[in-house]
Scaffold this active site. Structure first.
Site, short mmCIF file in Angstrom:
data_model
loop_
_atom_site.label_atom_id
_atom_site.label_comp_id
_atom_site.label_asym_id
_atom_site.label_seq_id
_atom_site.Cartn_x
_atom_site.Cartn_y
_atom_site.Cartn_z
N HIS A 17 0.85 -1.21 0.00
CA HIS A 17 0.00 0.00 0.00
C HIS A 17 0.88 1.26 0.00
O HIS A 17 0.67 2.18 -0.76
CB HIS A 17 -0.86 0.07 1.28
CG HIS A 17 -1.93 -0.97 1.39
ND1 HIS A 17 -2.07 -1.76 2.50
CD2 HIS A 17 -2.93 -1.33 0.55
CE1 HIS A 17 -3.10 -2.57 2.35
NE2 HIS A 17 -3.64 -2.33 1.17
N LYS A 41 -16.22 -7.87 4.11
CA LYS A 41 -15.40 -8.24 5.27
C LYS A 41 -16.16 -7.82 6.53
O LYS A 41 -16.26 -6.63 6.81
CB LYS A 41 -14.05 -7.51 5.23
CG LYS A 41 -13.18 -7.92 4.05
CD LYS A 41 -11.89 -7.14 4.02
CE LYS A 41 -11.15 -7.38 2.71
NZ LYS A 41 -10.03 -6.46 2.50
N ARG A 91 -2.17 -5.60 -8.71
CA ARG A 91 -1.22 -6.68 -8.50
C ARG A 91 -1.34 -7.75 -9.58
O ARG A 91 -0.43 -7.95 -10.36
CB ARG A 91 -1.46 -7.33 -7.13
CG ARG A 91 -0.92 -6.51 -5.99
CD ARG A 91 -1.47 -6.98 -4.67
NE ARG A 91 -2.90 -6.75 -4.59
CZ ARG A 91 -3.62 -6.91 -3.50
NH1 ARG A 91 -3.07 -7.37 -2.42
NH2 ARG A 91 -4.90 -6.65 -3.52
N SER A 129 -2.89 -7.51 2.94
CA SER A 129 -3.18 -7.40 4.37
C SER A 129 -3.51 -8.77 4.96
O SER A 129 -3.15 -9.07 6.10
CB SER A 129 -4.36 -6.45 4.61
OG SER A 129 -4.04 -5.16 4.17
P1 ADP Z 1 -9.66 -4.01 -0.14
O1 ADP Z 1 -10.33 -3.92 1.16
O2 ADP Z 1 -10.36 -3.31 -1.26
O3 ADP Z 1 -9.16 -5.40 -0.48
P2 ADP Z 1 -6.98 -3.31 0.56
O4 ADP Z 1 -6.83 -2.50 1.77
O5 ADP Z 1 -6.56 -4.74 0.65
O6 ADP Z 1 -8.41 -3.11 0.03
O7 ADP Z 1 -6.17 -2.64 -0.63
C1 ADP Z 1 -6.46 -1.35 -1.10
C2 ADP Z 1 -5.81 -1.10 -2.42
O8 ADP Z 1 -4.42 -1.31 -2.35
C3 ADP Z 1 -6.31 -1.99 -3.56
O9 ADP Z 1 -6.44 -1.19 -4.70
C4 ADP Z 1 -5.21 -2.97 -3.78
O10 ADP Z 1 -5.13 -3.36 -5.12
C5 ADP Z 1 -4.00 -2.16 -3.39
N1 ADP Z 1 -2.95 -3.02 -2.90
C6 ADP Z 1 -3.02 -3.86 -1.84
N2 ADP Z 1 -1.86 -4.53 -1.67
C7 ADP Z 1 -1.03 -4.08 -2.65
C8 ADP Z 1 0.31 -4.41 -3.05
N3 ADP Z 1 1.02 -5.34 -2.39
N4 ADP Z 1 0.83 -3.76 -4.10
C9 ADP Z 1 0.10 -2.86 -4.78
N5 ADP Z 1 -1.15 -2.51 -4.48
C10 ADP Z 1 -1.72 -3.12 -3.43
#
Ligand code: ADP
Length: 167
Positions: A17, A41, A91, A129
């Site tokens: 992130h 979630k 990703r 996450s």
């Molecule tokens: P969600 O609750 O929508 O799954 P996340 O908090 O997991 O959201 O992720 C938010 C954003 O960050 C999403 O657009 C996701 O694609 C991006 N993201 C999460 N992990 C990574 C990563 N390792 N590299 C690049 N972008 C990421």
């Protein structure tokens, strides 16, 4: 002034992130990292207040980045900005399909709202996450996966989880 809105659950924020947030902060005038409720979630490891605090500490060195929370739809939240664009990290192919769908939904509410994608850095392609939550619950070292500023927060929460599950 163009505002990049980086949405997500951030439960917790990872270096994946942070990499996207940092790159957005170099490209756009300002970045707002917005914590949203993800309807699919129903339980989170961290409360909204905890996530706000952990993200704030992780982005403190970026002067044009701030953190916010919204309990409604992202497309509605974006109406608060004169020129807001959604910026997301991409990703894998599976992210792509989901994001295409989300853009369609957002455009129904806010026709002029655009979503721009930043390709994930190679070293974070497999980081999420949920990977961090799982590893933390088994006491794994989180160095290199999440910002150093929040490692202790995650370890403490994972310990509470282990105690309450008798592990
Ligand atoms: P969600 O609750 O929508 O799954 P996340 O908090 O997991 O959201 O992720 C938010 C954003 O960050 C999403 O657009 C996701 O694609 C991006 N993201 C999460 N992990 C990574 C990563 N390792 N590299 C690049 N972008 C990421």
């Amino acid at each position: 002034m163009i505002t990049a809105i980086c949405p997500g659950s951030f439960d917790p924020i990872t270096l994946g992130h942070l990499n996207i947030i940092r790159r957005a902060s170099r490209t756009f005038d300002e970045v707002v990292v917005c914590i949203l409720n993800n309807a699919s979630k129903n339980t989170t490891m961290f409360t909204v207040e905890e996530r706000l605090d952990m993200i704030s500490r992780s982005v403190a060195r970026f002067p044009n980045v701030r953190v916010d929370y919204y309990s409604g739809l992202l497309a509605e939240y974006a109406l608060n900005f004169d020129h807001g664009v959604i910026v997301k990290g991409l990703r894998a192919a599976s992210d792509f399909e989901y994001e295409f769908q989300m853009d369609l939904v957002n455009k129904r509410i806010n026709k002029r709202l655009e979503t721009l994608f930043i390709p994930s850095s190679e070293k974070y392609t497999f980081l999420s996450s949920s990977v961090v939550r799982e590893m933390s619950k088994y006491g794994a070292d989180l160095t290199g996966l999440v910002p150093n500023e929040i490692i202790t927060d995650i370890e403490k929460k994972a310990e509470l989880w282990r105690n309450s599950n008798g592990k």
